[in-house]
Design a protein around this motif. Sequence first.
Motif, mmCIF file in Angstrom:
data_model
loop_
_atom_site.group_PDB
_atom_site.id
_atom_site.type_symbol
_atom_site.label_atom_id
_atom_site.label_comp_id
_atom_site.label_asym_id
_atom_site.label_seq_id
_atom_site.Cartn_x
_atom_site.Cartn_y
_atom_site.Cartn_z
ATOM 1 N N TYR A 87 0.830 -1.209 0.000
ATOM 2 C CA TYR A 87 0.000 0.000 0.000
ATOM 3 C C TYR A 87 0.864 1.258 0.000
ATOM 4 C CZ TYR A 87 -3.221 3.563 1.722
ATOM 5 O OH TYR A 87 -3.944 4.711 1.880
ATOM 6 N N LEU A 88 1.872 1.288 0.862
ATOM 7 C CA LEU A 88 2.762 2.450 0.916
ATOM 8 C C LEU A 88 3.561 2.603 -0.370
ATOM 9 C CD1 LEU A 88 4.058 2.210 4.598
ATOM 10 C CD2 LEU A 88 2.507 3.923 3.644
ATOM 11 N N GLY A 89 3.916 1.482 -0.998
ATOM 12 C CA GLY A 89 4.603 1.541 -2.288
ATOM 13 C C GLY A 89 3.729 2.192 -3.350
ATOM 14 N N MET A 90 2.454 1.852 -3.369
ATOM 15 C CA MET A 90 1.532 2.474 -4.333
ATOM 16 C C MET A 90 1.368 3.963 -4.024
ATOM 17 S SD MET A 90 0.503 0.242 -6.561
ATOM 18 C CE MET A 90 2.185 -0.279 -6.559
ATOM 19 N N LEU A 91 1.253 4.300 -2.741
ATOM 20 C CA LEU A 91 1.169 5.716 -2.358
ATOM 21 C C LEU A 91 2.425 6.475 -2.777
ATOM 22 C CD1 LEU A 91 -0.311 5.891 1.273
ATOM 23 C CD2 LEU A 91 -1.331 6.738 -0.831
ATOM 24 N N LEU A 92 3.580 5.850 -2.584
ATOM 25 C CA LEU A 92 4.840 6.493 -2.943
ATOM 26 C C LEU A 92 4.939 6.699 -4.449
ATOM 27 C CD1 LEU A 92 7.522 7.603 -1.939
ATOM 28 C CD2 LEU A 92 8.460 5.292 -2.127
ATOM 29 N N TYR A 93 4.527 5.707 -5.206
ATOM 30 C CA TYR A 93 4.540 5.825 -6.668
ATOM 31 C C TYR A 93 3.654 6.997 -7.107
ATOM 32 C CZ TYR A 93 3.670 4.744 -11.562
ATOM 33 O OH TYR A 93 3.536 4.829 -12.925
ATOM 34 N N GLY A 94 2.445 7.054 -6.575
ATOM 35 C CA GLY A 94 1.533 8.156 -6.912
ATOM 36 C C GLY A 94 2.039 9.490 -6.403
ATOM 37 N N GLY A 95 2.639 9.494 -5.223
ATOM 38 C CA GLY A 95 3.160 10.733 -4.655
ATOM 39 C C GLY A 95 4.322 11.299 -5.461
ATOM 40 N N ILE A 96 5.212 10.421 -5.909
ATOM 41 C CA ILE A 96 6.341 10.876 -6.729
ATOM 42 C C ILE A 96 5.839 11.410 -8.058
ATOM 43 C CG2 ILE A 96 8.376 10.081 -8.003
ATOM 44 C CD1 ILE A 96 8.948 8.215 -5.606
ATOM 45 N N SER A 97 4.893 10.705 -8.658
ATOM 46 C CA SER A 97 4.317 11.150 -9.929
ATOM 47 C C SER A 97 3.627 12.503 -9.777
ATOM 48 C CB SER A 97 3.319 10.099 -10.427
ATOM 49 O OG SER A 97 2.592 10.563 -11.510
ATOM 50 N N SER A 98 2.850 12.652 -8.718
ATOM 51 C CA SER A 98 2.130 13.903 -8.475
ATOM 52 C C SER A 98 3.086 15.048 -8.160
ATOM 53 C CB SER A 98 1.145 13.704 -7.324
ATOM 54 O OG SER A 98 0.424 14.864 -7.072
ATOM 55 N N THR A 99 4.145 14.753 -7.417
ATOM 56 C CA THR A 99 5.143 15.775 -7.087
ATOM 57 C C THR A 99 5.893 16.225 -8.332
ATOM 58 O OG1 THR A 99 5.377 14.868 -4.868
ATOM 59 C CG2 THR A 99 7.136 16.307 -5.635
ATOM 60 N N ALA A 100 6.257 15.274 -9.181
ATOM 61 C CA ALA A 100 6.958 15.615 -10.428
ATOM 62 C C ALA A 100 6.081 16.499 -11.309
ATOM 63 C CB ALA A 100 7.360 14.347 -11.166
ATOM 64 N N TYR A 101 4.802 16.162 -11.407
ATOM 65 C CA TYR A 101 3.862 16.971 -12.186
ATOM 66 C C TYR A 101 3.769 18.383 -11.605
ATOM 67 C CZ TYR A 101 -0.505 18.657 -14.201
ATOM 68 O OH TYR A 101 -1.444 19.418 -14.841
ATOM 69 N N SER A 102 3.646 18.455 -10.283
ATOM 70 C CA SER A 102 3.516 19.742 -9.607
ATOM 71 C C SER A 102 4.748 20.622 -9.819
ATOM 72 C CB SER A 102 3.304 19.501 -8.114
ATOM 73 O OG SER A 102 3.190 20.696 -7.424
ATOM 74 N N LEU A 103 5.925 20.016 -9.765
ATOM 75 C CA LEU A 103 7.162 20.774 -9.977
ATOM 76 C C LEU A 103 7.317 21.195 -11.437
ATOM 77 C CD1 LEU A 103 9.582 18.707 -7.745
ATOM 78 C CD2 LEU A 103 8.885 21.083 -7.377
ATOM 79 N N GLU A 104 6.953 20.293 -12.344
ATOM 80 C CA GLU A 104 7.136 20.572 -13.776
ATOM 81 C C GLU A 104 6.212 21.679 -14.269
ATOM 82 O OE1 GLU A 104 6.920 18.196 -18.058
ATOM 83 O OE2 GLU A 104 6.967 17.065 -16.183
ATOM 84 N N TYR A 105 4.985 21.666 -13.818
ATOM 85 C CA TYR A 105 3.997 22.616 -14.331
ATOM 86 C C TYR A 105 3.668 23.754 -13.361
ATOM 87 C CZ TYR A 105 3.393 19.225 -18.010
ATOM 88 O OH TYR A 105 3.630 18.365 -19.057
ATOM 89 N N GLY A 106 4.346 23.813 -12.225
ATOM 90 C CA GLY A 106 4.078 24.893 -11.268
ATOM 91 C C GLY A 106 2.656 24.870 -10.755
ATOM 92 N N GLN A 107 2.146 23.694 -10.438
ATOM 93 C CA GLN A 107 0.757 23.524 -10.019
ATOM 94 C C GLN A 107 0.437 24.378 -8.790
ATOM 95 O OE1 GLN A 107 -0.125 19.537 -8.730
ATOM 96 N NE2 GLN A 107 -2.311 19.773 -9.076
ATOM 97 N N LYS A 108 -0.699 25.045 -8.868
ATOM 98 C CA LYS A 108 -1.178 25.868 -7.755
ATOM 99 C C LYS A 108 -2.562 25.379 -7.344
ATOM 100 C CE LYS A 108 1.292 30.054 -9.091
ATOM 101 N NZ LYS A 108 2.161 30.236 -7.962
ATOM 102 N N ASN A 109 -2.924 25.653 -6.116
ATOM 103 C CA ASN A 109 -4.239 25.293 -5.623
ATOM 104 C C ASN A 109 -5.284 26.257 -6.188
ATOM 105 O OD1 ASN A 109 -5.961 23.674 -4.200
ATOM 106 N ND2 ASN A 109 -5.503 24.565 -2.211
#
Length: 178
Positions: A105-127
């Motif tokens: 479960y934590l591995g799946m969370l980590l995979y999604g978290g890394i993907s989401s973080t990379a997207y956020s950094l690449e595109y400057g995601q804002k709330n």
Amino acid sequence: MFKALVTYTKYVDALNRLVGKFAMYLMFVMMFILLYASFSRSLLNSPVVWAVELAQFTMAAYYLLGGGYSVILRGHVRMDVLYSTWTPKTRAIIDAFTSFFLLFYLGMLLYGGISSTAYSLEYGQKNYSAWAPPLSPIKIIMVVGIVLMVLQCVSRLIKDISKAMGVDMLKTYGDVMP
């Protein structure tokens, strides 16, 4: 080999204790933010748009960074109907078995978290709010918290397996068990 595992558990436990004790103080930071927002709105008649969101981010950091420390304290929810009647060795076997599900479960969370973080950094995601803060800092904290919890779950797995094998790491190798 066994000494390396003991050293791993010793350092991971120490790291998660340090981070967990730091994370406990984030609750006071969150309370200060909310008190300031209340003070600003009611006494100064100048509401702040960032307070609730910053308090939410602080709360998220609190529970994400405190996850590993919670594993050390065995503070997670478990069904105690049968568990309390088992011997310590049986508990260790069951805990070791269920650790694999938690690590998956934590591995799946980590995979999604890394993907989401990379997207956020690449595109400057804002709330999407009036304040519109960048989301990458809290997503980085999320990934760090998940990594710390994975490391701590592996440490707990090592301890449970050694207990199931009848080896007392505490007596054999010194004070590494919580």
